[in-house]
Write a protein that holds these residues in place. Structure first.
Motif, PDB file in Angstrom:
ATOM      1  N   HIS A 232      12.144  16.380 -12.261  1.00  0.00           N
ATOM      2  CA  HIS A 232      10.805  16.668 -11.968  1.00  0.00           C
ATOM      3  C   HIS A 232       9.782  15.611 -11.539  1.00  0.00           C
ATOM      4  O   HIS A 232       8.893  15.552 -10.995  1.00  0.00           O
ATOM      5  N   ILE A 233      10.066  14.122 -12.153  1.00  0.00           N
ATOM      6  CA  ILE A 233       9.436  12.984 -12.392  1.00  0.00           C
ATOM      7  C   ILE A 233       9.941  11.866 -11.674  1.00  0.00           C
ATOM      8  O   ILE A 233       9.287  10.884 -11.785  1.00  0.00           O
ATOM      9  N   ASP A 234      11.059  11.862 -11.023  1.00  0.00           N
ATOM     10  CA  ASP A 234      11.622  10.980 -10.396  1.00  0.00           C
ATOM     11  C   ASP A 234      10.939  10.053  -9.587  1.00  0.00           C
ATOM     12  O   ASP A 234      10.956   8.906  -9.322  1.00  0.00           O
ATOM     13  N   ALA A 235      10.189  10.967  -8.683  1.00  0.00           N
ATOM     14  CA  ALA A 235       9.154  10.003  -7.891  1.00  0.00           C
ATOM     15  C   ALA A 235       8.165   8.915  -8.486  1.00  0.00           C
ATOM     16  O   ALA A 235       7.848   8.087  -7.854  1.00  0.00           O
ATOM     17  N   LEU A 236       7.873   9.151  -9.647  1.00  0.00           N
ATOM     18  CA  LEU A 236       6.927   8.327 -10.547  1.00  0.00           C
ATOM     19  C   LEU A 236       7.623   6.751 -10.707  1.00  0.00           C
ATOM     20  O   LEU A 236       6.932   5.934 -10.973  1.00  0.00           O
ATOM     21  N   PHE A 237       9.011   6.741 -10.608  1.00  0.00           N
ATOM     22  CA  PHE A 237       9.631   5.659 -10.745  1.00  0.00           C
ATOM     23  C   PHE A 237      10.208   5.098  -9.488  1.00  0.00           C
ATOM     24  O   PHE A 237      10.637   3.852  -9.629  1.00  0.00           O
ATOM     25  N   GLY A 238       9.809   5.340  -8.454  1.00  0.00           N
ATOM     26  CA  GLY A 238       9.907   4.570  -7.250  1.00  0.00           C
ATOM     27  C   GLY A 238      11.088   4.775  -6.627  1.00  0.00           C
ATOM     28  O   GLY A 238      11.750   5.852  -7.019  1.00  0.00           O
ATOM     29  N   GLN A 239      11.544   4.050  -6.135  1.00  0.00           N
ATOM     30  CA  GLN A 239      12.955   4.096  -5.286  1.00  0.00           C
ATOM     31  C   GLN A 239      14.296   4.050  -6.652  1.00  0.00           C
ATOM     32  O   GLN A 239      14.109   3.122  -7.321  1.00  0.00           O
ATOM     33  N   PRO A 240      15.229   4.865  -6.202  1.00  0.00           N
ATOM     34  CA  PRO A 240      16.591   4.943  -7.496  1.00  0.00           C
ATOM     35  C   PRO A 240      16.789   3.585  -7.509  1.00  0.00           C
ATOM     36  O   PRO A 240      17.075   2.981  -6.193  1.00  0.00           O
ATOM     37  N   GLY A 241      17.400   3.071  -8.535  1.00  0.00           N
ATOM     38  CA  GLY A 241      17.789   1.677  -8.575  1.00  0.00           C
ATOM     39  C   GLY A 241      17.064   0.443  -8.611  1.00  0.00           C
ATOM     40  O   GLY A 241      17.499  -0.562  -9.242  1.00  0.00           O
TER      41      GLY A 241
END
Length: 192
Positions: A72-81
């Motif tokens: 649910h919060i992956d967008a907070l961390f920016g682009q994957p990787g």
């Protein structure tokens, strides 16, 4: 305080002098307290740094590993990787980090002077880079705590409002060029 040095460092240093029986574990600071090395130093010294949080859009959350993804919060961390913590750097510099924290805790080294020295040539300074990485970890955890804990948000806001009220009061009470005396003439100084 000299310009360019974070006030949270001075707050922490004052708490380490142990001139009081009160032993606080949380340090509230303004936006400048969000510096990564200050987060790291506070954590290594056993303080929970709670700065005022502004400009959420500009804050970066850091992933522990490149493949880390959150439902649910992956967008907070920016682009994957991207925005990944360098744990290898932290591990390689761990002894130095602890030595720095111990010397600050024992009073043999000033934290403000130390951070200024570490900061100079910071791209080449592995200890500073390790402090920055530890700070990224701690700040990311603090931001996630702040988002998920409503009582914590209220406590940080209340502490920040006290400081800002004091700052407004001191600006109000200072008069004659906001309390700054820019003239060397004693008569003009007395007049102001």
């Amino acid at each position: 305080m000299p310009c360019g040095v974070w006030e949270a460092v001075y707050i922490i240093e004052g708490l380490l002098k142990k001139t009081s029986e009160v032993r606080p574990t949380t340090v509230h600071a303004d936006t400048q307290g969000q510096s990564f090395p200050v987060f790291a130093l506070a954590h290594l010294l056993g303080f929970d740094l709670m700065p005022r949080i502004r400009n959420w859009k500009e804050l970066t959350f850091y992933r522990p590993f490149k493949q880390s993804e959150y439902v649910h919060i992956d967008a907070l961390f920016g682009q994957p990787g991207k925005n990944v913590i360098d744990f290898d750097l932290i591990e390689s510099q761990f002894r130095h980090l602890m030595r720095v924290a111990f010397s600050v805790c024992e009073g043999t080294s000033s934290s403000s002077t130390l951070l200024k020295r570490l900061r100079s040539g910071s791209r080449k300074n592995a200890i500073y880079a390790a402090f920055r990485e530890v700070g990224r970890v701690i700040r990311t955890v603090q931001l996630l705590r702040y988002l998920s804990d409503a009582p914590l948000r209220r406590r940080v806001t209340a502490a920040t409002n006290k400081v800002e009220s004091f700052n407004r009061f001191s600006q109000w009470i200072g008069f004659g060029n906001r309390g700054v005396i820019a003239d060397n003439d004693p008569i003009e100084q007395e007049r102001r």
